[in-house]
Structure formats: C-alpha cells, structure tokens
Design a protein around this motif. Sequence first.
Motif, PDB file in Angstrom:
ATOM      1  N   ILE A 125       0.193  13.797 -14.019  1.00  0.00           N
ATOM      2  CA  ILE A 125       1.254  14.808 -13.814  1.00  0.00           C
ATOM      3  C   ILE A 125       2.150  14.368 -12.644  1.00  0.00           C
ATOM      4  O   ILE A 125       3.369  14.336 -12.757  1.00  0.00           O
ATOM      5  N   PHE A 126       1.494  13.940 -11.528  1.00  0.00           N
ATOM      6  CA  PHE A 126       2.281  13.463 -10.377  1.00  0.00           C
ATOM      7  C   PHE A 126       3.150  12.278 -10.804  1.00  0.00           C
ATOM      8  O   PHE A 126       4.334  12.196 -10.492  1.00  0.00           O
ATOM      9  N   ARG A 127       2.538  11.385 -11.612  1.00  0.00           N
ATOM     10  CA  ARG A 127       3.271  10.168 -12.001  1.00  0.00           C
ATOM     11  C   ARG A 127       4.526  10.540 -12.788  1.00  0.00           C
ATOM     12  O   ARG A 127       5.602   9.982 -12.578  1.00  0.00           O
ATOM     13  N   GLN A 154      -3.771  12.891   1.086  1.00  0.00           N
ATOM     14  CA  GLN A 154      -4.179  13.789  -0.010  1.00  0.00           C
ATOM     15  C   GLN A 154      -4.818  12.984  -1.153  1.00  0.00           C
ATOM     16  O   GLN A 154      -5.892  13.330  -1.635  1.00  0.00           O
ATOM     17  N   SER A 155      -4.188  11.863  -1.506  1.00  0.00           N
ATOM     18  CA  SER A 155      -4.747  11.122  -2.660  1.00  0.00           C
ATOM     19  C   SER A 155      -6.065  10.486  -2.279  1.00  0.00           C
ATOM     20  O   SER A 155      -6.966  10.382  -3.098  1.00  0.00           O
ATOM     21  N   GLY A 156      -6.211  10.134  -0.998  1.00  0.00           N
ATOM     22  CA  GLY A 156      -7.504   9.598  -0.560  1.00  0.00           C
ATOM     23  C   GLY A 156      -8.596  10.644  -0.718  1.00  0.00           C
ATOM     24  O   GLY A 156      -9.675  10.376  -1.271  1.00  0.00           O
ATOM     25  N   GLY A 160       3.366  -0.738  -9.256  1.00  0.00           N
ATOM     26  CA  GLY A 160       2.065  -0.064  -9.230  1.00  0.00           C
ATOM     27  C   GLY A 160       2.246   1.402  -8.865  1.00  0.00           C
ATOM     28  O   GLY A 160       3.370   1.885  -8.695  1.00  0.00           O
ATOM     29  N   ASN A 161       1.143   2.119  -8.734  1.00  0.00           N
ATOM     30  CA  ASN A 161       1.249   3.537  -8.388  1.00  0.00           C
ATOM     31  C   ASN A 161       1.613   3.727  -6.913  1.00  0.00           C
ATOM     32  O   ASN A 161       2.040   4.791  -6.496  1.00  0.00           O
ATOM     33  N   ARG A 162       1.470   2.683  -6.124  1.00  0.00           N
ATOM     34  CA  ARG A 162       1.856   2.757  -4.713  1.00  0.00           C
ATOM     35  C   ARG A 162       3.318   2.339  -4.519  1.00  0.00           C
ATOM     36  O   ARG A 162       4.080   2.960  -3.807  1.00  0.00           O
ATOM     37  N   ASP A 176       0.827  -1.214   0.000  1.00  0.00           N
ATOM     38  CA  ASP A 176       0.000   0.000   0.000  1.00  0.00           C
ATOM     39  C   ASP A 176       0.850   1.248   0.000  1.00  0.00           C
ATOM     40  O   ASP A 176       0.394   2.336  -0.308  1.00  0.00           O
ATOM     41  N   LYS A 177       2.103   1.081   0.388  1.00  0.00           N
ATOM     42  CA  LYS A 177       3.053   2.199   0.266  1.00  0.00           C
ATOM     43  C   LYS A 177       4.462   1.630   0.171  1.00  0.00           C
ATOM     44  O   LYS A 177       4.736   0.500   0.589  1.00  0.00           O
ATOM     45  N   TRP A 178       5.359   2.400  -0.431  1.00  0.00           N
ATOM     46  CA  TRP A 178       6.752   1.971  -0.510  1.00  0.00           C
ATOM     47  C   TRP A 178       7.634   3.203  -0.590  1.00  0.00           C
ATOM     48  O   TRP A 178       7.544   3.955  -1.546  1.00  0.00           O
ATOM     49  N   ILE A 201       6.242  12.583   4.226  1.00  0.00           N
ATOM     50  CA  ILE A 201       5.708  12.893   2.878  1.00  0.00           C
ATOM     51  C   ILE A 201       4.694  11.823   2.459  1.00  0.00           C
ATOM     52  O   ILE A 201       3.609  12.119   1.944  1.00  0.00           O
ATOM     53  N   ALA A 202       5.036  10.567   2.764  1.00  0.00           N
ATOM     54  CA  ALA A 202       4.146   9.459   2.378  1.00  0.00           C
ATOM     55  C   ALA A 202       2.794   9.597   3.062  1.00  0.00           C
ATOM     56  O   ALA A 202       1.742   9.467   2.432  1.00  0.00           O
ATOM     57  N   LYS A 203       2.829   9.934   4.339  1.00  0.00           N
ATOM     58  CA  LYS A 203       1.568  10.061   5.103  1.00  0.00           C
ATOM     59  C   LYS A 203       0.706  11.174   4.503  1.00  0.00           C
ATOM     60  O   LYS A 203      -0.489  11.008   4.244  1.00  0.00           O
TER      61      LYS A 203
HETATM   62  O1  LIG Z   1      -6.908   5.604  -9.917  1.00  0.00           O
HETATM   63  C1  LIG Z   1      -6.580   6.753  -9.884  1.00  0.00           C
HETATM   64  C2  LIG Z   1      -6.153   7.366  -8.621  1.00  0.00           C
HETATM   65  C3  LIG Z   1      -4.780   6.863  -8.316  1.00  0.00           C
HETATM   66  C4  LIG Z   1      -4.370   7.418  -7.027  1.00  0.00           C
HETATM   67  C5  LIG Z   1      -2.933   7.709  -7.172  1.00  0.00           C
HETATM   68  N1  LIG Z   1      -2.422   8.114  -5.917  1.00  0.00           N
HETATM   69  C6  LIG Z   1      -1.338   7.488  -5.412  1.00  0.00           C
HETATM   70  O2  LIG Z   1      -0.787   6.603  -6.009  1.00  0.00           O
HETATM   71  N2  LIG Z   1      -0.943   7.954  -4.233  1.00  0.00           N
HETATM   72  C7  LIG Z   1       0.144   7.507  -3.515  1.00  0.00           C
HETATM   73  C8  LIG Z   1       1.066   6.597  -4.001  1.00  0.00           C
HETATM   74  C9  LIG Z   1       2.118   6.184  -3.196  1.00  0.00           C
HETATM   75  C10 LIG Z   1       2.241   6.697  -1.928  1.00  0.00           C
HETATM   76  S1  LIG Z   1       3.576   6.211  -0.947  1.00  0.00           S
HETATM   77  O3  LIG Z   1       3.263   6.541   0.402  1.00  0.00           O
HETATM   78  O4  LIG Z   1       3.905   4.872  -1.206  1.00  0.00           O
HETATM   79  N3  LIG Z   1       4.821   7.139  -1.415  1.00  0.00           N
HETATM   80  C11 LIG Z   1       4.584   8.569  -1.283  1.00  0.00           C
HETATM   81  C12 LIG Z   1       5.864   9.342  -1.509  1.00  0.00           C
HETATM   82  N4  LIG Z   1       6.496   8.921  -2.725  1.00  0.00           N
HETATM   83  C13 LIG Z   1       7.242   9.832  -3.494  1.00  0.00           C
HETATM   84  C14 LIG Z   1       8.200   9.374  -4.372  1.00  0.00           C
HETATM   85  C15 LIG Z   1       8.891  10.291  -5.127  1.00  0.00           C
HETATM   86 CL1  LIG Z   1      10.063   9.701  -6.207  1.00  0.00          CL
HETATM   87  C16 LIG Z   1       8.668  11.632  -5.063  1.00  0.00           C
HETATM   88  C17 LIG Z   1       7.723  12.071  -4.189  1.00  0.00           C
HETATM   89  C18 LIG Z   1       7.448  13.538  -4.067  1.00  0.00           C
HETATM   90  F1  LIG Z   1       7.876  14.180  -5.157  1.00  0.00           F
HETATM   91  F2  LIG Z   1       6.128  13.742  -3.927  1.00  0.00           F
HETATM   92  F3  LIG Z   1       8.062  13.989  -2.972  1.00  0.00           F
HETATM   93  C19 LIG Z   1       6.983  11.198  -3.391  1.00  0.00           C
HETATM   94  C20 LIG Z   1       6.764   7.517  -2.817  1.00  0.00           C
HETATM   95  C21 LIG Z   1       5.491   6.719  -2.634  1.00  0.00           C
HETATM   96  C22 LIG Z   1       1.315   7.582  -1.429  1.00  0.00           C
HETATM   97  C23 LIG Z   1       0.274   7.988  -2.238  1.00  0.00           C
HETATM   98  N5  LIG Z   1      -6.524   7.568 -10.923  1.00  0.00           N
HETATM   99  O5  LIG Z   1      -6.932   7.136 -12.111  1.00  0.00           O
END
Ligand SMILES: O=C(CCCCNC(=O)Nc1ccc(S(=O)(=O)N2CCN(c3cc(Cl)cc(C(F)(F)F)c3)CC2)cc1)NO
Length: 255
Positions: free
Chosen positions: A127-129, A159-161, A78-80, A44-46, A152-154
């Motif tokens: 854009i985020f991706r 935010q994405s939720g 995945g996106n997580r 769910d996160k990485w 940042i992850a929290k």
């Molecule tokens: O289905 C839909 C909706 C899809 C919903 C998409 N949302 C979604 O994926 N959210 C999300 C994914 C991963 C996490 S995380 O906690 O694992 N983690 C957060 C920080 N991560 C980071 C990495 C890098 Cl390189 C750079 C940054 C930066 F630049 F922000 F600092 C942060 C690494 C990963 C937290 C939220 N649309 O169609």
Amino acid sequence: MSTLFIGDIHLSVEYPEITKNFFRFLQTEATQAESLYILGDLFDKWIGDDDPHPFYREVAAELFALKKKGIPCYFIHGNRDFLIGQAFADESGMILLPECKVIQLYDYNICILHGDTLCTKDTEYQIFRKIAHHRFIQRLFLCLPLSFRFYIAKKLRLQSGEQNKKKGEEIMDVDPQSVLDLMACHDVDWIIHGHTHRPAIHNIEMIVTPLLSSKKIARRAVLSAWHNEGSMIKVTFDAIELIFFPFRVSDFEKI
Ligand SMILES: O=C(CCCCNC(=O)Nc1ccc(S(=O)(=O)N2CCN(c3cc(Cl)cc(C(F)(F)F)c3)CC2)cc1)NO
C-alpha cells in the motif's frame, strides 16, 4: 566475458566500510565485466537528487569512472532509493531501467527486478509502495524543503524498522505464486532479484503445458545484501553463479 549483478548495498555515510568495499569492487571485479546491473537499494535512503551531501557526489564519481572505462551500469530502483532520478543517473552515468525487465544474456532469458513487488503478502508495504510510486505524490514530496524530507525519511526508516521486526519471515519473503506468475508471464528461465536479503539459487518447477503435464525447471537467483561481505551474481556463457567476497579490512583497522 561476464555480466555482474549486485544489489542491496545500502550505502550510507554511517557505514564507511561498505562504501570503501563497494568502491574497491567498482575498481576491480566490475572493470573485468561487460556490464554491471545494480538491482536496487544501492543507497539506504534517497530523498531526492538535489540532496547536496558530498557522499553522493563521491559515489556518482566512482560509478561514472566505470562508464568512462566503457562498462555500462544499469540501475533498477529499490524500495529505499526509488526516488533516484535522471539527474543522478546522468551524474553517475547509470542507465535507469523499468522496475522489471527481461534481458537476453548469452543464451539465457532473464527477468531482472528489485524483488519488493514479489513480496505481495506484505500488504502494508504494498500500500505504501503504491502511494509513494504515484507521480503526483513524488512531485509533492520532492517539492518539500530538504530539511522536511530528512525528517520524514528519519521517521519512516524508524517506523519500517519497527514494523519489519513484527512481520513474520514468510511475509518478508517473496510470495511463491507471485514468482511463478512473473516467470510464466515473461516466459523466462531465470529471474534475478534482491530485496529479501536471502541469497540463494532456487530451482522452480514450472508447468509448461498443463494437459500434457510437461514441466521445466526455471531458476530464481537472489542477491545478498552487503552487510559484512560483498556479493554478486556473475553470469557467463557457461553459468550463473552467486559469489561472495570478503570485505578487505581498511588500513586503519590494521593498526
Ligand atoms: O521486505 C519487506 C519490508 C520492506 C520494508 C519497506 N520499507 C521501506 O522501504 N522503508 C523506507 C524506504 C525508504 C526510506 S527513505 O528514507 O529513503 N525515504 C523516505 C521518504 N520517502 C518518501 C517518498 C515519497 Cl514519494 C512519499 C513519501 C511520503 F508519502 F511518505 F511522504 C515518502 C522517500 C524515501 C525510508 C524507509 N517487505 O516485504
């Protein structure tokens, strides 16, 4: 023999039931397969392979046990969990694949991917991706202290939720034209992906030669997330099936 596809397990310490059932899947169904493909959002996160939490060591060990049984496990980000790197791949025995791959299985030509790249209407996420998949940004993020990455992850998960609640159903699903473009580009009969949490097998009418208006039916198989039950897509020589299996209640809950 069979090849199994799973995805969107969203493993986290907050949901031990899912972890228990994922381990049971690795020790039962997965041991009967020729190979296992995990199409993203295993976690769910990485925030980096250097996260020392014992939970990740346990998951890696269970995955490595599958490799020791001679069953290869392939992983698409995945996106997580897009930051899973070679270190965790080595620890877990998983083989990292590119974000989109065409495989020949039995006599099927299959394009496999996580599915978030098909959600092209979600411009905010795309854009985020783009930013977060930039090598320099990833290097920068991974250089941050773990504590700051946690923070940042929290924030981002909260935010994405909230953002997802405001997005319409259509935006959160794959864009039909993006699916057609992908299948035409790779000339495949099947596409298997996850991400949308909308399990189904869809028929897709593909125009093969516009002038002769000849068409073919391709299929899009969507994995289910593991919320309250397990699920997989099983590919054998005869069929491609979407299969669900109930979570087995842990001994504790039987009391
Ligand atoms: O289905 C839909 C909706 C899809 C919903 C998409 N949302 C979604 O994926 N959210 C999300 C994914 C991963 C996490 S995380 O906690 O694992 N983690 C957060 C920080 N991560 C980071 C990495 C890098 Cl390189 C750079 C940054 C930066 F630049 F922000 F600092 C942060 C690494 C990963 C937290 C939220 N649309 O169609």
